[in-house]
Design a protein around this motif. Structure first.
Motif, PDB file in Angstrom:
ATOM      1  N   ALA A 160       0.828  -1.217   0.000  1.00 56.67           N
ATOM      2  CA  ALA A 160       0.000   0.000   0.000  1.00 56.67           C
ATOM      3  C   ALA A 160       0.857   1.261   0.000  1.00 56.67           C
ATOM      4  O   ALA A 160       0.356   2.364   0.164  1.00 56.67           O
ATOM      5  CB  ALA A 160      -0.944   0.005   1.207  1.00 56.67           C
ATOM      6  N   SER A 165       2.255  -0.085  -4.350  1.00 58.05           N
ATOM      7  CA  SER A 165       0.930   0.064  -4.966  1.00 58.05           C
ATOM      8  C   SER A 165       1.055   0.099  -6.489  1.00 58.05           C
ATOM      9  O   SER A 165       0.164  -0.375  -7.215  1.00 58.05           O
ATOM     10  CB  SER A 165       0.219   1.318  -4.446  1.00 58.05           C
ATOM     11  OG  SER A 165       1.020   2.460  -4.638  1.00 58.05           O
ATOM     12  N   ALA A 182       0.139  -5.624   3.543  1.00 58.87           N
ATOM     13  CA  ALA A 182       0.136  -4.268   4.104  1.00 58.87           C
ATOM     14  C   ALA A 182      -0.281  -4.366   5.565  1.00 58.87           C
ATOM     15  O   ALA A 182      -0.719  -5.428   6.029  1.00 58.87           O
ATOM     16  CB  ALA A 182      -0.821  -3.376   3.323  1.00 58.87           C
ATOM     17  N   LYS A 187      -5.877  -0.502   4.484  1.00 62.75           N
ATOM     18  CA  LYS A 187      -4.942  -0.574   3.357  1.00 62.75           C
ATOM     19  C   LYS A 187      -5.243  -1.809   2.501  1.00 62.75           C
ATOM     20  O   LYS A 187      -5.216  -1.744   1.268  1.00 62.75           O
ATOM     21  CB  LYS A 187      -3.496  -0.615   3.859  1.00 62.75           C
ATOM     22  CG  LYS A 187      -3.028   0.719   4.448  1.00 62.75           C
ATOM     23  CD  LYS A 187      -1.561   0.664   4.869  1.00 62.75           C
ATOM     24  CE  LYS A 187      -1.138   1.998   5.479  1.00 62.75           C
ATOM     25  NZ  LYS A 187       0.305   2.048   5.789  1.00 62.75           N
ATOM     26  N   TRP A 190      -8.165  -1.212   0.306  1.00 68.50           N
ATOM     27  CA  TRP A 190      -7.804  -0.359  -0.847  1.00 68.50           C
ATOM     28  C   TRP A 190      -7.146  -1.205  -1.942  1.00 68.50           C
ATOM     29  O   TRP A 190      -7.437  -1.073  -3.127  1.00 68.50           O
ATOM     30  CB  TRP A 190      -6.871   0.770  -0.373  1.00 68.50           C
ATOM     31  CG  TRP A 190      -6.420   1.690  -1.475  1.00 68.50           C
ATOM     32  CD1 TRP A 190      -7.211   2.344  -2.385  1.00 68.50           C
ATOM     33  CD2 TRP A 190      -5.066   2.051  -1.788  1.00 68.50           C
ATOM     34  NE1 TRP A 190      -6.430   3.092  -3.241  1.00 68.50           N
ATOM     35  CE2 TRP A 190      -5.112   2.934  -2.893  1.00 68.50           C
ATOM     36  CE3 TRP A 190      -3.823   1.729  -1.235  1.00 68.50           C
ATOM     37  CZ2 TRP A 190      -3.962   3.497  -3.466  1.00 68.50           C
ATOM     38  CZ3 TRP A 190      -2.681   2.294  -1.791  1.00 68.50           C
ATOM     39  CH2 TRP A 190      -2.752   3.161  -2.892  1.00 68.50           C
ATOM     40  N   ASN A 202      -2.963  -8.876   5.613  1.00 69.12           N
ATOM     41  CA  ASN A 202      -2.538  -7.941   6.654  1.00 69.12           C
ATOM     42  C   ASN A 202      -1.440  -8.645   7.461  1.00 69.12           C
ATOM     43  O   ASN A 202      -1.727  -9.552   8.250  1.00 69.12           O
ATOM     44  CB  ASN A 202      -3.718  -7.575   7.549  1.00 69.12           C
ATOM     45  CG  ASN A 202      -3.324  -6.562   8.620  1.00 69.12           C
ATOM     46  OD1 ASN A 202      -2.127  -6.340   8.886  1.00 69.12           O
ATOM     47  ND2 ASN A 202      -4.311  -5.939   9.235  1.00 69.12           N
ATOM     48  N   THR A 335      -0.641   6.110   3.296  1.00 68.14           N
ATOM     49  CA  THR A 335      -1.200   5.227   2.272  1.00 68.14           C
ATOM     50  C   THR A 335      -0.767   5.836   0.950  1.00 68.14           C
ATOM     51  O   THR A 335      -0.949   7.038   0.735  1.00 68.14           O
ATOM     52  CB  THR A 335      -2.736   5.170   2.355  1.00 68.14           C
ATOM     53  OG1 THR A 335      -3.096   4.662   3.642  1.00 68.14           O
ATOM     54  CG2 THR A 335      -3.319   4.249   1.285  1.00 68.14           C
TER      55      THR A 335
END
Ligand SMILES: NC(=O)c1ccc[n+]([C@@H]2O[C@H](COP(=O)([O-])OP(=O)(O)OC[C@H]3O[C@@H](n4cnc5c(N)ncnc54)[C@H](OP(=O)(O)O)[C@@H]3O)[C@@H](O)[C@H]2O)c1
Length: 347
Positions: A160, A165, A182, A187, A190, A202, A335
């Motif tokens: 992220a 990204s 991330a 995040k 996203w 995560n 982010t």
């Protein structure tokens, strides 16, 4: 535009041990120097904070870039407007981006590493992120090292962030299955939402590399990970090596989890996997590929204009916020790309 007699810049007072603390910085009101022959005076609009700057705060570690000097202004990427030019390269009024000029309100100096930018094509800050050094880093690592093919499984850590990204989106455009990691649910949402990643992990849900290996292996499927874009190090690298496929490629871009370490962490325990599986692992610095900058813009500019690449920025307001913005990189506060707005964006 008139030239002020003095302006603010942020000096390094001391080298940090571990994570930088506010005491290592000082905001100094310094004279604004007139440009000499071949130089420009730039009013900085945005400055960049980047993880590599932590390496420049280690005075005794030999690196590809010299350390910052105590008692002097820090430095780094910046975008702004030329308010006086003694260089044939730029005219007064031009908007330019450079690898120098950050951590201050005004930059006077040579134009090496500076390029003109078009503020009508993208917001000025984008030239420090998606269309700047981090975007180019992502593109270079993907196109020159990982060379993903349609159907490959691509894993990217720090997904992220500014580099990660972009890596994941380039992977999707190549037809890869993309897994990102991330540090928060927001995040991860996203990544799998706006950015179109297939899976987001995560990493804070995993206690160690064995646990992360289970999560990554499940996400990757039977064939494993063909391409790993390394931004974090530590348990991420061990998990990726555990899951790497035969003929896999690993691009070592950064290892941010180690940057504030006060003693070296043990290396990955499982490097032997790379031998039997015929894996290529290669480190790189974006400047290795500087001659390809035009190719990057030619490929990524239209992708951005066509809405195929999305980006976010975390904007800190005011030069004094630069130390906080920098530390935020190590705390997961950003982010996408972290930038500091030094002056109003008049473009
Ligand atoms: N080789 C080159 O030329 C080159 C050029 C540019 C950047 N880089 C490297 O690329 C990497 C990403 O840079 P960037 O500019 O895109 O920064 P970034 O990802 O935008 O920001 C850093 C992110 O790293 C994550 N992070 C911090 N500490 C962590 C930890 N202990 N474990 C896991 N994640 C951690 C945080 O996100 P979470 O919330 O997800 O933890 C944070 O937001 C860095 O390693 C940098 O040094 C290399």
């Amino acid at each position: 535009m008139s030239i002020p007699e003095t302006a603010k810049e942020i000096h390094l007072v001391d080298y940090p041990t571990g994570k930088p603390t506010p005491e290592i910085y000082e905001v100094v009101e310094a004279p604004v120097r007139e440009p000499g022959d071949g130089e420009i005076l730039m009013r900085v609009v945005f400055m960049s904070v980047d993880p590599y700057m932590r390496g420049r705060m280690n005075p005794h570690v030999k690196s590809y870039i010299p350390p910052f000097q105590k008692g002097e202004a820090l430095d780094g990427g910046a975008v702004g407007q030329v308010i006086k030019s003694n260089s044939e390269k730029f005219a007064t009024g031009d908007y330019v981006v450079g690898y120098n000029g950050g951590w201050r309100e005004y930059y006077t100096g040579p134009t090496d590493g500076f390029n003109k930018v078009d503020p009508s094509l993208a917001p000025l800050s984008a030239y420090l992120g998606v269309l700047g050094m981090p975007g180019f880093t992502a593109w270079a690592g993907m196109s020159q090292i990982l060379e993903p093919k349609e159907g490959d499984v691509l894993f990217v850590s720090g997904a992220a962030g500014a580099v990660g990204s972009m890596v994941g989106q380039l992977g999707k455009l190549k037809g890869c299955k993309v897994i990102g990691s991330a540090g928060s649910t927001e995040k991860c949402d996203w990544l799998t939402g706006e950015l179109g990643f297939d899976v987001a992990l995560n990493y804070k849900d995993y206690a160690n590399s064995t646990e992360l290996t289970k999560g990554l292996s499940q996400a990757a499927g039977k064939g494993g990970v063909n391409c790993y874009f390394e931004n974090v190090g530590g348990m991420h690298l061990e998990a990726a090596i555990n899951c790497i496929a035969f003929g896999g490629r690993i691009a070592l871009c950064g290892m941010i989890s180690n940057y504030n370490d006060t003693k070296p962490e043990p290396g990955p325990y499982n490097l032997t996997n790379l031998i039997g599986r015929g894996v290529k692992m290669q480190g790189f610095i974006v400047s290795n590929f500087m001659l390809l900058a035009r190719d990057f813009y030619a490929e990524v500019g239209p992708m951005l204009a066509g809405g195929k690449i999305h980006f976010r920025e975390t904007v800190y307001e005011g030069l004094e916020k630069a130390p906080e913005a920098f530390n935020g990189l190590f705390e997961g506060a950003n982010t996408g790309k972290a930038v500091v707005r030094v002056a109003p964006d008049t473009a």
